[in-house]
Design a protein around this motif. Structure first.
Motif, PDB file in Angstrom:
ATOM      1  N   GLN A  73     -41.055  16.207  35.022  1.00 25.83           N
ATOM      2  CA  GLN A  73     -40.709  17.215  33.867  1.00 25.83           C
ATOM      3  C   GLN A  73     -39.572  17.215  33.088  1.00 25.83           C
ATOM      4  OE1 GLN A  73     -41.197  21.133  35.787  1.00 25.83           O
ATOM      5  NE2 GLN A  73     -41.771  22.142  33.940  1.00 25.83           N
ATOM      6  N   VAL A  74     -39.545  17.573  31.981  1.00 29.02           N
ATOM      7  CA  VAL A  74     -38.310  17.611  31.018  1.00 29.02           C
ATOM      8  C   VAL A  74     -38.624  19.221  30.506  1.00 29.02           C
ATOM      9  CG1 VAL A  74     -37.302  17.255  28.890  1.00 29.02           C
ATOM     10  CG2 VAL A  74     -38.064  15.408  30.369  1.00 29.02           C
ATOM     11  N   LYS A  75     -37.357  20.005  30.977  1.00 28.16           N
ATOM     12  CA  LYS A  75     -37.231  21.510  30.471  1.00 28.16           C
ATOM     13  C   LYS A  75     -36.577  21.720  29.106  1.00 28.16           C
ATOM     14  CE  LYS A  75     -37.739  22.988  35.172  1.00 28.16           C
ATOM     15  NZ  LYS A  75     -37.185  23.611  36.499  1.00 28.16           N
ATOM     16  N   GLN A  76     -37.008  22.317  28.398  1.00 24.50           N
ATOM     17  CA  GLN A  76     -36.534  22.773  26.951  1.00 24.50           C
ATOM     18  C   GLN A  76     -36.198  24.190  26.712  1.00 24.50           C
ATOM     19  OE1 GLN A  76     -38.158  20.392  24.019  1.00 24.50           O
ATOM     20  NE2 GLN A  76     -36.933  21.250  22.510  1.00 24.50           N
ATOM     21  N   SER A  77     -34.995  24.421  26.311  1.00 27.68           N
ATOM     22  CA  SER A  77     -34.703  25.967  25.712  1.00 27.68           C
ATOM     23  C   SER A  77     -33.905  25.962  24.707  1.00 27.68           C
ATOM     24  CB  SER A  77     -34.350  26.725  26.995  1.00 27.68           C
ATOM     25  OG  SER A  77     -33.157  26.344  27.406  1.00 27.68           O
ATOM     26  N   PRO A  78     -34.111  26.837  23.749  1.00 31.58           N
ATOM     27  CA  PRO A  78     -34.855  27.947  23.752  1.00 31.58           C
ATOM     28  C   PRO A  78     -36.331  27.573  23.259  1.00 31.58           C
ATOM     29  CG  PRO A  78     -33.788  28.284  21.690  1.00 31.58           C
ATOM     30  CD  PRO A  78     -33.360  27.152  22.519  1.00 31.58           C
ATOM     31  N   GLN A  79     -37.208  28.385  23.457  1.00 34.26           N
ATOM     32  CA  GLN A  79     -38.603  28.026  22.941  1.00 34.26           C
ATOM     33  C   GLN A  79     -38.729  28.206  21.136  1.00 34.26           C
ATOM     34  OE1 GLN A  79     -41.917  30.733  24.422  1.00 34.26           O
ATOM     35  NE2 GLN A  79     -43.482  29.746  23.543  1.00 34.26           N
ATOM     36  N   SER A  80     -37.868  29.145  20.862  1.00 29.53           N
ATOM     37  CA  SER A  80     -37.623  29.288  19.308  1.00 29.53           C
ATOM     38  C   SER A  80     -36.207  29.820  18.998  1.00 29.53           C
ATOM     39  CB  SER A  80     -38.604  30.193  18.804  1.00 29.53           C
ATOM     40  OG  SER A  80     -38.348  31.645  19.280  1.00 29.53           O
ATOM     41  N   LEU A  81     -35.764  29.292  17.733  1.00 27.37           N
ATOM     42  CA  LEU A  81     -34.428  29.692  17.359  1.00 27.37           C
ATOM     43  C   LEU A  81     -34.481  30.026  15.812  1.00 27.37           C
ATOM     44  CD1 LEU A  81     -31.552  29.347  18.300  1.00 27.37           C
ATOM     45  CD2 LEU A  81     -31.704  26.861  17.816  1.00 27.37           C
ATOM     46  N   ILE A  82     -33.662  30.913  15.615  1.00 21.62           N
ATOM     47  CA  ILE A  82     -33.368  31.214  14.300  1.00 21.62           C
ATOM     48  C   ILE A  82     -31.984  31.062  14.031  1.00 21.62           C
ATOM     49  CG2 ILE A  82     -33.606  33.204  12.536  1.00 21.62           C
ATOM     50  CD1 ILE A  82     -36.074  34.175  13.929  1.00 21.62           C
ATOM     51  N   VAL A  83     -31.637  30.516  13.091  1.00 23.34           N
ATOM     52  CA  VAL A  83     -30.112  30.101  12.768  1.00 23.34           C
ATOM     53  C   VAL A  83     -29.815  30.450  11.185  1.00 23.34           C
ATOM     54  CG1 VAL A  83     -28.343  28.323  12.503  1.00 23.34           C
ATOM     55  CG2 VAL A  83     -29.850  28.572  14.618  1.00 23.34           C
ATOM     56  N   GLN A  84     -28.865  30.797  10.857  1.00 23.95           N
ATOM     57  CA  GLN A  84     -28.459  31.191   9.457  1.00 23.95           C
ATOM     58  C   GLN A  84     -27.964  29.685   8.972  1.00 23.95           C
ATOM     59  OE1 GLN A  84     -26.896  34.198   7.437  1.00 23.95           O
ATOM     60  NE2 GLN A  84     -28.899  34.925   8.190  1.00 23.95           N
ATOM     61  N   GLY A 132     -40.154  17.301  26.313  1.00 28.62           N
ATOM     62  CA  GLY A 132     -40.152  18.771  26.519  1.00 28.62           C
ATOM     63  C   GLY A 132     -41.154  19.616  25.844  1.00 28.62           C
ATOM     64  N   PRO A 133     -41.187  20.894  26.097  1.00 24.71           N
ATOM     65  CA  PRO A 133     -42.368  21.809  25.332  1.00 24.71           C
ATOM     66  C   PRO A 133     -42.080  22.031  23.865  1.00 24.71           C
ATOM     67  CG  PRO A 133     -40.929  22.941  26.894  1.00 24.71           C
ATOM     68  CD  PRO A 133     -40.598  21.660  27.127  1.00 24.71           C
ATOM     69  N   GLY A 134     -40.628  21.786  23.421  1.00 23.06           N
ATOM     70  CA  GLY A 134     -40.688  21.897  22.157  1.00 23.06           C
ATOM     71  C   GLY A 134     -39.781  23.108  21.723  1.00 23.06           C
ATOM     72  N   THR A 135     -39.096  23.118  20.899  1.00 23.34           N
ATOM     73  CA  THR A 135     -38.151  24.281  20.240  1.00 23.34           C
ATOM     74  C   THR A 135     -38.544  24.407  18.447  1.00 23.34           C
ATOM     75  OG1 THR A 135     -36.548  24.198  21.861  1.00 23.34           O
ATOM     76  CG2 THR A 135     -35.993  25.232  19.596  1.00 23.34           C
ATOM     77  N   SER A 136     -39.157  25.690  18.170  1.00 21.83           N
ATOM     78  CA  SER A 136     -39.483  25.792  16.796  1.00 21.83           C
ATOM     79  C   SER A 136     -38.063  26.292  16.328  1.00 21.83           C
ATOM     80  CB  SER A 136     -40.446  26.820  16.553  1.00 21.83           C
ATOM     81  OG  SER A 136     -40.575  27.274  15.410  1.00 21.83           O
ATOM     82  N   LEU A 137     -37.299  25.707  15.161  1.00 19.43           N
ATOM     83  CA  LEU A 137     -36.126  26.069  14.644  1.00 19.43           C
ATOM     84  C   LEU A 137     -36.389  26.769  13.213  1.00 19.43           C
ATOM     85  CD1 LEU A 137     -33.022  26.292  14.302  1.00 19.43           C
ATOM     86  CD2 LEU A 137     -33.495  24.036  13.451  1.00 19.43           C
ATOM     87  N   SER A 138     -36.037  27.661  12.875  1.00 21.98           N
ATOM     88  CA  SER A 138     -36.073  28.415  11.611  1.00 21.98           C
ATOM     89  C   SER A 138     -34.561  28.407  11.053  1.00 21.98           C
ATOM     90  CB  SER A 138     -36.977  29.512  11.490  1.00 21.98           C
ATOM     91  OG  SER A 138     -38.098  29.453  11.869  1.00 21.98           O
ATOM     92  N   VAL A 139     -34.542  28.005  10.230  1.00 26.29           N
ATOM     93  CA  VAL A 139     -33.093  27.887   9.504  1.00 26.29           C
ATOM     94  C   VAL A 139     -33.269  29.061   8.192  1.00 26.29           C
ATOM     95  CG1 VAL A 139     -30.907  27.138   8.348  1.00 26.29           C
ATOM     96  CG2 VAL A 139     -32.316  25.951  10.146  1.00 26.29           C
ATOM     97  N   ILE A 140     -32.554  30.325   8.132  1.00 29.41           N
ATOM     98  CA  ILE A 140     -32.851  31.010   7.282  1.00 29.41           C
ATOM     99  C   ILE A 140     -31.659  31.168   6.071  1.00 29.41           C
ATOM    100  CG2 ILE A 140     -34.458  32.585   8.415  1.00 29.41           C
ATOM    101  CD1 ILE A 140     -32.116  34.314   9.089  1.00 29.41           C
ATOM    102  N   PRO A 141     -31.956  31.279   5.081  1.00 30.49           N
ATOM    103  CA  PRO A 141     -30.775  31.220   3.889  1.00 30.49           C
ATOM    104  C   PRO A 141     -29.804  32.449   4.125  1.00 30.49           C
ATOM    105  CG  PRO A 141     -33.097  30.866   2.773  1.00 30.49           C
ATOM    106  CD  PRO A 141     -33.288  31.356   4.329  1.00 30.49           C
TER     107      PRO A 141
END
Lengths: 113, 113
Positions: B3-14, B104-113
Motif C-alpha cells: 500500500q501507498v498512503k497519501q494525504s490530504p484527499q483534497s487541498l485548496i491553495v491560494q 496512492g489514492p490521489g489528492t485533488s488540488l484546487s488553486v484559487i485566484p
C-alpha cells in the motif's frame, strides 16, 4: 511525437453487449498495461503484457480479456459489460531507456446503458 | 505491504501559495517513486520522480522530498497556479520495466485566484 493512442475516446455500450477498446503506441515499448479508473479513484491495474507474455491481476474479473497482436497494438475486450464496468480505461506503456517509467494514453470513457 | 498512503484527499491553495502533498509506503523493496498529474478527462502524466539515493529532487516549481528512514515522501508545488489544479497521485514501484506501479489514492488540488 511518440505517444500512446486510445480509440475511441468515448464509448457507449449496452448492458451485456461486448465491447472492444484499442490502444496503440509509437514508443516501441515492450510492456503495455490496461488500467481501470473510476471517478475520484486511483488507476487500478487489470493486466499487462511483457512482450507477448500476458499477466493478469488476481482480482481482474473474467469478463475482461486482452489481446496483443503485435508490439504496437493492444486491445481490451469486455465480454458482457455490467453497469459497474462504467469507468475510464487507461492504456499505458513502459520499456524505453528509463524502462520503469509508465506513459499513459488519454483514456477511453466507457458508459454502460 | 504493497500500500501507498497519501494525504490530504483534497487541498485548496491560494494562487502563489505552496501546495504540499504527503505520501508514505511500507515496502522497503520499492526504489522508484513517481508523481503523476491528472487533469479531468485525461490520462495521468508523469510529473517528477525520485530514487531513494537522493533526499530531494527539484524540477521548476515542483520538488520531491524523500525521507528513506521514515518511508515518506512529499510533493511541494511552489508558487501554485490555477493551471496546477488537478489530481495528483504519488506512486511507488521497483525499477524494472514490468513491475507494477502502486498508486496512492490521489489528492485533488484546487488553486484559487
Amino acid at each position: 511525437d511518440a505517444m500512446v493512442i486510445q480509440n475511441p475516446r468515448y464509448q457507449v455500450t449496452q448492458f451485456g453487449k461486448p465491447v472492444t477498446l484499442s490502444c496503440s503506441q509509437t514508443l516501441n515499448h515492450n510492456v503495455m498495461y490496461w488500467y481501470q479508473q473510476k471517478s475520484s479513484q486511483a488507476p487500478k491495474l487489470l493486466f499487462h503484457y511483457y512482450d507477448k507474455d500476458f499477466n493478469n491481476e488476481a482480482d481482474t474479473p473474467d469478463n475482461f480479456q486482452s489481446r496483443r497482436p503485435n508490439t504496437s497494438f493492444c486491445f481490451l475486450d469486455i465480454r458482457s459489460p455490467g453497469l459497474g464496468d462504467a469507468a475510464m480505461y487507461l492504456c499505458a506503456t513502459s520499456g524505453g531507456d528509463f524502462s520503469y517509467e509508465q506513459y499513459f494514453g488519454p483514456g477511453t470513457r466507457l458508459t454502460v446503458t | 505491504q504493497q500500500q501507498v498512503k497519501q494525504s490530504p484527499q483534497s487541498l485548496i491553495v491560494q494562487k502563489g501559495g505552496i501546495s504540499i502533498i504527503n505520501c508514505a509506503y511500507e515496502n522497503t523493496a520499492f526504489d522508484y517513486f513517481p508523481w503523476y498529474q491528472q487533469f479531468p478527462g485525461k490520462g495521468p502524466a508523469l510529473l517528477i520522480a525520485i530514487r531513494p539515493d537522493v533526499s530531494e529532487k527539484k524540477e521548476g516549481r515542483f520538488t520531491i522530498s524523500f525521507n528513506k528512514s521514515a518511508k515518506q515522501f512529499s510533493l511541494h508545488i511552489m508558487d501554485s497556479q490555477p493551471g496546477d489544479s488537478a489530481t495528483y497521485f504519488c506512486a511507488a514501484s521497483k525499477q524494472t520495466s514490468y513491475d507494477k506501479v502502486i498508486f496512492g489514492p490521489g489528492t485533488s488540488l484546487s488553486v484559487i485566484p
